[in-house]
Design a protein around this motif. Structure first.
Motif, PDB file in Angstrom:
ATOM      1  N   GLY A 134     -67.279 -35.344   4.492  1.00 24.44           N
ATOM      2  CA  GLY A 134     -67.255 -34.384   5.465  1.00 24.44           C
ATOM      3  C   GLY A 134     -66.474 -33.261   4.843  1.00 24.44           C
ATOM      4  N   ASN A 135     -65.115 -33.757   4.409  1.00 27.05           N
ATOM      5  CA  ASN A 135     -63.926 -32.824   3.915  1.00 27.05           C
ATOM      6  C   ASN A 135     -64.393 -32.510   2.438  1.00 27.05           C
ATOM      7  N   ASP A 136     -64.814 -33.471   1.719  1.00 25.28           N
ATOM      8  CA  ASP A 136     -65.065 -32.893   0.357  1.00 25.28           C
ATOM      9  C   ASP A 136     -65.927 -31.687   0.366  1.00 25.28           C
ATOM     10  N   ILE A 137     -66.942 -31.730   1.252  1.00 33.29           N
ATOM     11  CA  ILE A 137     -67.987 -30.532   1.593  1.00 33.29           C
ATOM     12  C   ILE A 137     -66.887 -29.342   1.803  1.00 33.29           C
ATOM     13  N   ARG A 138     -66.184 -29.376   3.262  1.00 33.65           N
ATOM     14  CA  ARG A 138     -65.696 -28.248   3.673  1.00 33.65           C
ATOM     15  C   ARG A 138     -64.391 -27.611   2.910  1.00 33.65           C
ATOM     16  N   ASN A 169     -64.351 -27.817  -0.384  1.00 28.77           N
ATOM     17  CA  ASN A 169     -64.709 -27.493  -1.897  1.00 28.77           C
ATOM     18  C   ASN A 169     -64.659 -25.954  -2.094  1.00 28.77           C
ATOM     19  N   ALA A 170     -63.609 -25.760  -2.766  1.00 30.40           N
ATOM     20  CA  ALA A 170     -63.236 -24.380  -3.290  1.00 30.40           C
ATOM     21  C   ALA A 170     -64.774 -23.466  -3.669  1.00 30.40           C
ATOM     22  N   GLU A 171     -65.074 -24.163  -4.678  1.00 24.40           N
ATOM     23  CA  GLU A 171     -66.524 -23.353  -5.411  1.00 24.40           C
ATOM     24  C   GLU A 171     -67.515 -23.045  -4.489  1.00 24.40           C
ATOM     25  N   LEU A 172     -67.782 -24.270  -3.812  1.00 25.65           N
ATOM     26  CA  LEU A 172     -68.999 -24.120  -2.707  1.00 25.65           C
ATOM     27  C   LEU A 172     -68.458 -23.156  -1.625  1.00 25.65           C
ATOM     28  N   PHE A 173     -67.105 -22.986  -1.272  1.00 23.27           N
ATOM     29  CA  PHE A 173     -67.024 -21.738  -0.166  1.00 23.27           C
ATOM     30  C   PHE A 173     -67.006 -20.512  -0.835  1.00 23.27           C
ATOM     31  N   ALA A 174     -66.558 -20.389  -2.084  1.00 25.42           N
ATOM     32  CA  ALA A 174     -66.713 -19.010  -2.744  1.00 25.42           C
ATOM     33  C   ALA A 174     -68.118 -18.515  -2.786  1.00 25.42           C
ATOM     34  N   ASN A 220     -59.487 -22.308   3.800  1.00 24.68           N
ATOM     35  CA  ASN A 220     -58.508 -21.170   3.381  1.00 24.68           C
ATOM     36  C   ASN A 220     -57.178 -21.841   3.208  1.00 24.68           C
ATOM     37  N   LEU A 221     -56.958 -23.012   3.501  1.00 28.04           N
ATOM     38  CA  LEU A 221     -55.764 -23.670   3.266  1.00 28.04           C
ATOM     39  C   LEU A 221     -55.245 -23.968   1.891  1.00 28.04           C
ATOM     40  N   THR A 222     -53.886 -24.237   1.729  1.00 26.45           N
ATOM     41  CA  THR A 222     -53.373 -24.629   0.555  1.00 26.45           C
ATOM     42  C   THR A 222     -53.671 -26.027   0.221  1.00 26.45           C
ATOM     43  N   GLU A 223     -53.600 -26.196  -1.031  1.00 28.38           N
ATOM     44  CA  GLU A 223     -53.750 -27.531  -1.510  1.00 28.38           C
ATOM     45  C   GLU A 223     -53.136 -28.725  -0.733  1.00 28.38           C
ATOM     46  N   ASP A 224     -51.792 -28.480  -0.482  1.00 26.75           N
ATOM     47  CA  ASP A 224     -50.932 -29.542  -0.016  1.00 26.75           C
ATOM     48  C   ASP A 224     -51.519 -29.725   1.520  1.00 26.75           C
ATOM     49  N   LYS A 225     -51.941 -28.584   2.152  1.00 22.11           N
ATOM     50  CA  LYS A 225     -52.467 -28.635   3.659  1.00 22.11           C
ATOM     51  C   LYS A 225     -53.796 -29.206   3.635  1.00 22.11           C
ATOM     52  N   LYS A 226     -54.650 -28.990   2.682  1.00 20.35           N
ATOM     53  CA  LYS A 226     -55.989 -29.804   2.556  1.00 20.35           C
ATOM     54  C   LYS A 226     -55.816 -31.082   2.638  1.00 20.35           C
ATOM     55  N   ILE A 227     -54.901 -31.696   2.008  1.00 21.25           N
ATOM     56  CA  ILE A 227     -54.753 -33.068   1.679  1.00 21.25           C
ATOM     57  C   ILE A 227     -54.261 -33.655   3.106  1.00 21.25           C
ATOM     58  N   LYS A 228     -53.317 -32.935   3.758  1.00 23.12           N
ATOM     59  CA  LYS A 228     -52.903 -33.421   5.227  1.00 23.12           C
ATOM     60  C   LYS A 228     -54.161 -33.374   6.214  1.00 23.12           C
ATOM     61  N   TYR A 285     -70.628 -20.288   7.320  1.00 28.04           N
ATOM     62  CA  TYR A 285     -69.055 -19.608   7.017  1.00 28.04           C
ATOM     63  C   TYR A 285     -68.171 -20.156   7.649  1.00 28.04           C
ATOM     64  N   LYS A 286     -68.519 -20.228   9.087  1.00 29.88           N
ATOM     65  CA  LYS A 286     -67.271 -20.647   9.923  1.00 29.88           C
ATOM     66  C   LYS A 286     -67.106 -22.204   9.787  1.00 29.88           C
ATOM     67  N   SER A 287     -68.039 -23.071   9.468  1.00 27.24           N
ATOM     68  CA  SER A 287     -67.793 -24.428   9.165  1.00 27.24           C
ATOM     69  C   SER A 287     -66.949 -24.939   8.087  1.00 27.24           C
ATOM     70  N   PHE A 288     -66.624 -23.780   7.193  1.00 30.36           N
ATOM     71  CA  PHE A 288     -65.680 -23.826   5.996  1.00 30.36           C
ATOM     72  C   PHE A 288     -64.330 -23.212   6.685  1.00 30.36           C
ATOM     73  N   SER A 289     -64.478 -21.850   7.209  1.00 29.24           N
ATOM     74  CA  SER A 289     -63.207 -21.172   7.451  1.00 29.24           C
ATOM     75  C   SER A 289     -62.454 -21.833   8.923  1.00 29.24           C
ATOM     76  N   ARG A 290     -63.162 -22.719   9.603  1.00 31.82           N
ATOM     77  CA  ARG A 290     -62.570 -22.941  10.717  1.00 31.82           C
ATOM     78  C   ARG A 290     -62.110 -24.395  10.259  1.00 31.82           C
ATOM     79  N   ASN A 291     -62.434 -24.953   9.293  1.00 31.52           N
ATOM     80  CA  ASN A 291     -62.071 -26.549   9.066  1.00 31.52           C
ATOM     81  C   ASN A 291     -61.348 -26.434   7.655  1.00 31.52           C
ATOM     82  N   GLY A 292     -60.563 -25.363   7.307  1.00 33.46           N
ATOM     83  CA  GLY A 292     -59.368 -25.885   6.140  1.00 33.46           C
ATOM     84  C   GLY A 292     -59.856 -25.143   5.010  1.00 33.46           C
TER      85      GLY A 292
END
Length: 675
Positions: free
Chosen positions: A100-104, A106-111, A146-154, A137-144
């Motif tokens: 689920g997180n791989d999808i949400r 995924n920077a290229e997909l979100f773009a 737009n986060l930086t890489e370190d925060k995505k890992i967290k 759109y919200k399923s991405f923006s509300r679930n990380g």
């Protein structure tokens, strides 16, 4: 043989339960994730300009095999689990969380999603497409996204941990429920208990090759025991065991799991830029904010509390007069309430039960759905099922076209969790011009038939059946294009409207006449009993409202603040319940450690929605009452604007289209006798 990842070669594409082995699940999940990942990769690698069709629609229809597999597996984990399935769930949940997180994330997909979202105004979309675009759109923006890489890992770490801990929470509750048995061998300990309850306890003892009677914490055993047993000490024993689930400092203790879940949810919300988990959740609800929920709850509490305090005082005085009881304890509440109700209304649940044979009540629900929505339910015997007690139905419309497949599973057993719920094995959606119809299931825990009696329901169980069937209709009548907006995929504080509105028919003489007939004589329920059911519907409504509000306030207590400072669950609950407390404290009991709705189900920061939806349902049913409870015009409006529409538009828009105005709480207060 890839039974779970290829097209099911079954009637109506139903789940091939009898062919599935436990060892099929893990490889199927691994393959299902790979198939879904390939679909995501295809969207990302597509070199055409991102469009609504090649990005948003493609995304919504992706992962179908994995979704169906997940619904089959996790539904079995609730209704027919075992050690092996629970072990697989612990392995699979982190994999799904990661995916689920791989999808949400995924920077290229979100773009690509973002690119389509930015052109929204020029795309000429219909309301359903607009909602889908916003939701994606919200399923991405509300679930990380737009986060930086370190925060995505967290975020990934938090989600993985959450999926494991909430599973563990649920397994512990189930194990604690099943670990307790009260074995009685002296007949005088059965004083006051209904014949059917005694018979069920006897047959359970027999099945374990024991003398006497065995009572458990399963609802059909527990509820009648604390309601009818004349033995106060035994009621106390049962009630304390029920309230101590997950709070016994043993290997099934849930206290640390509760702290962990609440803290992980808070950390996740903070990481995403929200003040608390409740702020995160409520952004996507009709209620919009914790402040609004708090205000809504406290307004209702203000109206209910004077009534509740008076009802409690009356109950206390009644117990004192009847049995010289100085102080009402929690294990006395149901017992004396039932006795007082019998005295005030000459209404005894045991006198009602012969009129509520399970099969007839279910057929009554079917008949009412037929009169309102033109549906026909036909039991079929050529659809595979996961347990012999499940019954299966084809649901058709006035043109004899298939509307849905319906599974009904009504009795407690080992491996099935307590309570009642609606779920689905296949969503409704339209693809390649084909309207794929849904497969819907209702799961409850009612008293089993015995050697001498069919399954007879209490009036409360009749309400439960109609409630879950209302959710079922929301799933069955779904008619949307996109799977993620279909059926019960609506705002959580709107999802209880179809279920709660259905309960209203249980109080109407015209509806009761369709199914409430005596199981031995066939006599229709006497009108004076119907009158008493109606009159007693407000009995202790103040106390019931206050109890429901207390659960919602506890939920907001866990999720509407930083829970880090909470170190003692008992002390925390005592504080949360301060404004709604009626009975003395029981030191061995807490609620949170077995509050599965919020720590395992989807109700975190959402328990208030039962009361919220009651406002909607009272207002909606008032419309039916004005025009006639089987009025086709009102039923069509409800079906076309609420039941079939899923989450395609904002619920308030849908509600106003049905009702002509926003819901008014007056209908609820009037119905509850609190005005």
């Amino acid at each position: 043989m890839k039974i779970l990842t290829t097209k099911f070669n079954t009637k109506y594409d139903t789940a091939p339960f009898s062919k599935i082995k436990n060892e099929d699940f893990l490889p199927a999940f691994i393959e299902g994730i790979a198939l879904a990942q390939a679909e995501i990769d295809a969207i990302v690698k597509n070199e055409e300009t991102p469009t609504f069709t090649n990005t948003i629609e493609a995304l919504d229809f992706s992962g179908y095999t994995l979704d169906r597999l997940s619904s089959i597996f996790f539904n079995l984990n609730s209704a027919e689990t075992n050690d092996e399935i629970q072990k697989i769930a612990q392995e699979v949940s982190p994999l799904l969380s990661d995916f689920g997180n791989d999808i949400r994330l995924n920077a290229e997909l979100f773009a690509k999603v973002k690119a389509v979202h930015e052109q929204k105004a020029t795309l000429n979309l219909n309301p359903e497409q607009t909602t889908l675009l916003d939701e994606k759109y919200k399923s991405f923006s509300r679930n990380g996204a737009n986060l930086t890489e370190d925060k995505k890992i967290k975020l990934r770490e938090i989600d993985k941990e959450l999926s494991k801990v909430s599973l563990q929470f649920g397994e512990n509750v189930l194990a604690e429920t099943q670990a307790f048995q009260m074995h009685l061998t002296d007949e005088k300990d059965l004083s006051g208990l209904p014949e059917g309850t005694i018979e069920a306890a006897r047959s359970l003892a027999k099945s374990q090759e024991k003398e006497g009677w065995i009572f458990t914490l399963d609802y059909p055993s527990y509820v009648p025991f604390v309601t009818y047993s004349d033995n106060r000490e035994l009621r106390k024993k049962m009630a304390i065991a029920f309230g101590a689930k997950g709070f016994q400092n043993n290997e099934l203790d849930n206290q640390q799991n509760v702290f962990k879940i609440a803290k992980l949810r808070f950390d996740r919300a903070q990481l995403l830029g929200y003040a608390t988990h409740a702020h995160f959740v409520l952004e996507e609800r009709m209620a919009e904010s914790p402040e609004k929920v708090k205000k809504f709850s406290l307004d209702l509490l203000e109206k209910a509390k004077p009534a509740a305090l008076k009802e409690f005082a009356d109950l206390t005085a009644f117990a004192k007069k009847r049995d010289g009881l100085e102080k009402l304890e929690k294990w006395d509440g149901a017992y004396y309430s039932e006795k007082l109700k019998q005295e005030l209304f000459s209404l005894d649940d045991e006198k009602l039960k012969p009129y509520f044979q399970l099969e007839k009540v279910l057929n009554g629900a079917f008949t009412i759905a037929g009169k309102l929505y033109g549906l026909t339910f036909t039991e079929v015997f050529d659809i595979d099922k996961y347990h012999e007690e499940v019954t299966t139905y084809e649901v058709t419309d006035e043109k004899s076209e298939l509307v849905a497949i319906f599974y009904a599973d009504f009795f407690p057993r080992k491996g099935k969790r307590n309570g009642a719920w609606m779920t689905s094995y296949k969503s409704q959606f339209v693809k390649n011009g084909i309207n794929e119809r849904p497969h819907i299931s209702n799961v409850c825990n009612f008293t089993k038939p015995t050697e001498t009696k069919p399954s007879l329901l209490t009036f409360n169980e009749v309400l439960t059946l109609f409630h879950e069937f209302g959710h079922g209709l929301h799933g069955m009548l779904a008619n949307t294009i996109y799977p993620s907006l279909s059926g019960t995929s609506v705002y959580w504080d709107f999802v209880e409207l179809p279920s709660q509105v259905m309960e209203n028919w249980c109080y109407e003489p015209e509806a009761l006449a369709l199914f409430a007939t005596h199981y031995q004589t066939g006599e229709i329920i006497p009108i004076e009993l119907v009158q008493k059911i109606k009159e007693s519907s407000n009995f202790q409504e103040g106390m019931a409202t206050m109890r429901q509000l207390s659960f919602g306030l506890l939920d907001m207590g866990w999720h509407g603040q930083d829970p880090s400072a909470i170190t003692d669950i008992k002390a925390f609950e005592t504080k949360q319940f301060a404004d709604t407390k009626l009975y003395p404290e029981v030191k061995e009991n807490v609620m949170s450690t077995s509050f599965s709705h919020i720590f395992q189900g989807g109700y975190s920061a959402g328990y208030y929605s039962y009361k919220w939806a009651e406002v909607l349902d009272a207002d909606a049913f008032e419309f039916f009452q004005e025009k006639g409870i089987f009025n086709k015009e009102v039923a069509d409006k409800f079906k076309d604007n609420i039941l079939s529409k899923g989450g395609t538009e904002h619920p308030m828009i849908l509600y106003k289209r049905f009702r002509g105005h926003e819901p008014s709480p007056d209908a609820l207060l009037k119905r509850a006798g609190l005005l």
